[in-house]
Design an enzyme around this catalytic site. Sequence first.
Site, PDB file in Angstrom:
ATOM      1  N   SER A 166       0.770  -1.203   0.296  1.00 20.76           N
ATOM      2  CA  SER A 166       0.006   0.193   0.151  1.00 20.76           C
ATOM      3  C   SER A 166       0.572   1.322  -0.306  1.00 20.76           C
ATOM      4  CB  SER A 166      -0.962   0.013   1.140  1.00 20.76           C
ATOM      5  OG  SER A 166      -1.528   1.201   1.505  1.00 20.76           O
TER       6      SER A 166
ATOM      7  N   HIS B  59      -1.105   4.086   0.624  1.00 14.48           N
ATOM      8  CA  HIS B  59      -1.519   4.836   1.371  1.00 14.48           C
ATOM      9  C   HIS B  59      -2.344   5.646   0.384  1.00 14.48           C
ATOM     10  CE1 HIS B  59      -1.559   5.508   5.846  1.00 14.48           C
ATOM     11  NE2 HIS B  59      -2.902   5.824   5.680  1.00 14.48           N
TER      12      HIS B  59
ATOM     13  N   GLY C 160      -6.646   2.332  -5.096  1.00 17.99           N
ATOM     14  CA  GLY C 160      -6.972   2.370  -6.891  1.00 17.99           C
ATOM     15  C   GLY C 160      -7.851   1.208  -7.189  1.00 17.99           C
TER      16      GLY C 160
END
Length: 228
Positions: free
Chosen positions: A123, A125, A158
């Site tokens: 990730s 973030h 996403g």
Amino acid sequence: LDEGSLAFVGDGATPDKYKIGLKAVSEFDGLGIPIFKPRSDNEEILKRIKAAEAANALAVGMDIDAISFKTMAMRNQAVGPKSVDELKELTSATKLPFILKGIMSVYDAERAMQAGAKAIIISNHGGRVLDEMAGTMDVLEEIVSIVKNDMTILIDGGFRSGVDVLKALALGAHGVLIGRPITIAAVGAGSKGASFYLKNIKKELQKAMLLTGCSNLKEINKDLLKVI
């Protein structure tokens, strides 16, 4: 829960915010995973881990990349990087599986494994950590090649369709996390909205699997993809 998913609940700049998420986890028989901030004082994190255990959480984790958030500084909440030894102190203090979120390199993944993490979340973030950082799918395959057999690998960043999920699974992720769209659906239509969104993702994934000849999740592999 109705659609077979689990919620990750957050910590935050407000010192007692974590209690809100843990209350929900407790009310749903522990079917949730709290993720805490990398507070400079490990005792503060250990306090939250013990609270997660009391809520019967399935697992517990920390987003190790949340060390430069303005909101934390505004409320004088000290955070900072964690060494492998500091992470070991946390992972060894609980019987719950420990998840490290914010992994973006093989180096990070290997040290997460050394620290005793049972799972990692690839990730960045949501792109809020560093503008120039790579996307999570850009680093997934390399991390998988090193640690897939030793840790559970999750990924976010996403993902908006079932086809997106298929791509991540094809490159070796064990699971995909989706946040913002579910939140938007829940704000718009409550649990029905979240359920509708998750059902749609599932249908899109099933259709993509059908069209790529995969009768089950284990048959999804990188041969389905062509890198351009």
